[in-house]
Design a protein around this motif. Structure first.
Motif, PDB file in Angstrom:
ATOM      1  N   LEU A  96      -9.377 -55.429 -79.117  1.00 25.65           N
ATOM      2  CA  LEU A  96     -10.374 -55.133 -78.311  1.00 25.65           C
ATOM      3  C   LEU A  96     -11.212 -56.105 -78.210  1.00 25.65           C
ATOM      4  CD1 LEU A  96     -11.435 -51.479 -79.671  1.00 25.65           C
ATOM      5  CD2 LEU A  96      -9.462 -52.215 -78.150  1.00 25.65           C
ATOM      6  N   HIS A  97     -11.274 -57.262 -79.063  1.00 27.10           N
ATOM      7  CA  HIS A  97     -12.587 -58.286 -79.231  1.00 27.10           C
ATOM      8  C   HIS A  97     -11.661 -59.578 -78.611  1.00 27.10           C
ATOM      9  CE1 HIS A  97     -15.752 -56.321 -80.930  1.00 27.10           C
ATOM     10  NE2 HIS A  97     -14.835 -55.264 -81.285  1.00 27.10           N
ATOM     11  N   GLN A  98     -10.353 -59.520 -78.722  1.00 25.73           N
ATOM     12  CA  GLN A  98      -9.656 -60.794 -78.344  1.00 25.73           C
ATOM     13  C   GLN A  98      -9.560 -60.860 -76.562  1.00 25.73           C
ATOM     14  OE1 GLN A  98      -7.904 -63.325 -80.292  1.00 25.73           O
ATOM     15  NE2 GLN A  98      -8.010 -64.251 -78.341  1.00 25.73           N
ATOM     16  N   GLU A  99     -10.328 -61.487 -76.170  1.00 25.38           N
ATOM     17  CA  GLU A  99     -10.911 -61.779 -74.865  1.00 25.38           C
ATOM     18  C   GLU A  99      -9.606 -62.321 -73.991  1.00 25.38           C
ATOM     19  OE1 GLU A  99     -14.277 -63.223 -71.580  1.00 25.38           O
ATOM     20  OE2 GLU A  99     -14.720 -62.572 -73.379  1.00 25.38           O
ATOM     21  N   ILE A 100      -8.842 -61.520 -73.404  1.00 25.61           N
ATOM     22  CA  ILE A 100      -7.688 -62.068 -72.519  1.00 25.61           C
ATOM     23  C   ILE A 100      -8.081 -61.970 -71.044  1.00 25.61           C
ATOM     24  CG2 ILE A 100      -5.280 -61.642 -71.860  1.00 25.61           C
ATOM     25  CD1 ILE A 100      -5.782 -62.253 -74.918  1.00 25.61           C
ATOM     26  N   GLY A 101      -8.140 -63.094 -70.341  1.00 27.81           N
ATOM     27  CA  GLY A 101      -8.252 -63.031 -69.025  1.00 27.81           C
ATOM     28  C   GLY A 101      -9.787 -62.994 -68.281  1.00 27.81           C
TER      29      GLY A 101
ATOM     30  N   GLU B  71     -18.246 -51.507 -73.328  1.00 30.75           N
ATOM     31  CA  GLU B  71     -19.799 -51.538 -72.586  1.00 30.75           C
ATOM     32  C   GLU B  71     -20.568 -52.505 -73.337  1.00 30.75           C
ATOM     33  OE1 GLU B  71     -23.095 -51.173 -70.579  1.00 30.75           O
ATOM     34  OE2 GLU B  71     -21.002 -49.901 -70.333  1.00 30.75           O
ATOM     35  N   GLU B  72     -20.318 -52.771 -74.620  1.00 31.06           N
ATOM     36  CA  GLU B  72     -21.023 -53.843 -75.078  1.00 31.06           C
ATOM     37  C   GLU B  72     -20.764 -55.361 -75.024  1.00 31.06           C
ATOM     38  OE1 GLU B  72     -21.364 -52.773 -79.322  1.00 31.06           O
ATOM     39  OE2 GLU B  72     -22.843 -51.005 -78.973  1.00 31.06           O
ATOM     40  N   ARG B  73     -19.355 -55.616 -75.010  1.00 32.10           N
ATOM     41  CA  ARG B  73     -18.886 -56.746 -74.816  1.00 32.10           C
ATOM     42  C   ARG B  73     -18.421 -57.233 -73.639  1.00 32.10           C
ATOM     43  NH1 ARG B  73     -16.834 -61.025 -78.228  1.00 32.10           N
ATOM     44  NH2 ARG B  73     -15.002 -61.822 -77.597  1.00 32.10           N
ATOM     45  N   TYR B  74     -17.967 -56.216 -72.697  1.00 32.16           N
ATOM     46  CA  TYR B  74     -17.406 -56.576 -71.454  1.00 32.16           C
ATOM     47  C   TYR B  74     -18.165 -55.664 -70.203  1.00 32.16           C
ATOM     48  CZ  TYR B  74     -13.798 -57.951 -74.652  1.00 32.16           C
ATOM     49  OH  TYR B  74     -12.887 -58.466 -75.574  1.00 32.16           O
TER      50      TYR B  74
END
Length: 282
Positions: A164-169, A267-270
């Motif tokens: 969920l935290h590995q930001e892809i794209g 919500e919090e990260r993206y």
């Protein structure tokens, strides 16, 4: 004018598709440009597909069936064509995945391929370059059609919270991907659990793996390294994989709490902040 060459229809699904397209177009006494107008593409694209230089899409194939009155022929063939575009080492697994009645998956870094959005898949598959990327993405999305069958496989996926935290794209791609995971949980045959960071050491630390169960075939366990995949029906490997998966399920959040964790991270990260290079709107 596209250079016409002879095809061996038995050489590959793509060659067979091209040969059938040319044969049926000529039977209908249509030029490439005329058929292109009917399916909203260029004569050049028709020629490239007829000579197996371009991979057709599902949308293109559905339009062909309507325009040529071929009763779903190309819509059926395109599934074989796209599967043949998967890496050769992966094709055997994809064929077994499509036959499975129950799929269990633990993923340590990425969303499982069957649950990826097209945008997320494009970022994952394009990490080493964009050559042939459209075809790679189309092949991955085609795999997901097994979830749309009348009797889809039961699927239980455990994702490390790291996924969920590995930001892809970028944030938008991730927000849409996490929203997709939440939407999938409305399907009773798809269940997603999150293995939270607070679990600490767990039985999936060695990496991702899948278990496939069948009605009439031996069960399989599948793993990958950076070169290829490994699939086995070895009883000891199945026993070890099943035991590890049971421990992962037990340690993971419940399906309901997992959905809450996904929603919170989304919500919090993206959330709907502007992208880092975006412009503020006055």
């Amino acid at each position: 004018m596209v250079n016409i060459r002879d095809l061996d229809p038995s050489a590959s699904p793509l060659d067979y598709y091209g040969a059938e397209l040319r044969r049926l177009r000529e039977e209908a006494r249509l030029k490439q440009g005329q058929l292109g107008d009917m399916v909203f593409c260029t004569a050049s694209l028709i020629g490239q597909i007829e000579t197996a230089r371009k991979v057709p899409t599902r949308e293109f194939s559905e339009r062909l069936d309507v325009s040529l009155g071929t009763d779903g022929l190309f819509s059926r063939l395109v599934g074989l064509v796209l599967r043949s575009q998967l890496p050769s080492w992966f094709q055997a697994y994809a064929a077994m995945e499509a036959k499975a009645s129950y799929i269990s998956s633990f993923q340590a870094q990425l969303v499982y391929g069957l649950l990826q959005t097209e945008e997320y898949a494009r970022e994952v598959l394009g990490v080493r370059g964009t050559k042939g990327l459209d075809t790679k993405v189309a092949a991955r999305i085609e795999r997901q059609r097994i979830l749309e069958r009348e009797n889809p496989p039961l699927m239980w996926v455990v994702l490390s919270e790291a996924v969920l935290h590995q930001e892809i794209g970028g944030r938008k791609v991730m927000r849409n991907q996490l929203a997709h995971l939440l939407a999938l949980q409305s399907r009773e045959w798809v269940q997603v659990q999150i293995l939270p960071f607070e679990v600490g050491a767990h039985t999936g630390l060695m990496g991702s793996f899948n278990l496939l169960r069948f009605e009439d075939d031996p069960d399989l366990v599948y793993t990958e390294d950076f070169v290829q995949g490994h699939m086995t029906a070895n009883p000891q490997a199945l026993r070890e994989g099943s035991l590890r998966y049971d421990h992962l399920q037990a340690a993971a959040l419940s399906v309901e709490d997992s959905a809450a964790r996904i929603a919170r991270v989304m919500e919090e990260r993206y959330g709907h902040q502007p992208e880092p290079d975006g412009l503020k709107v006055a």
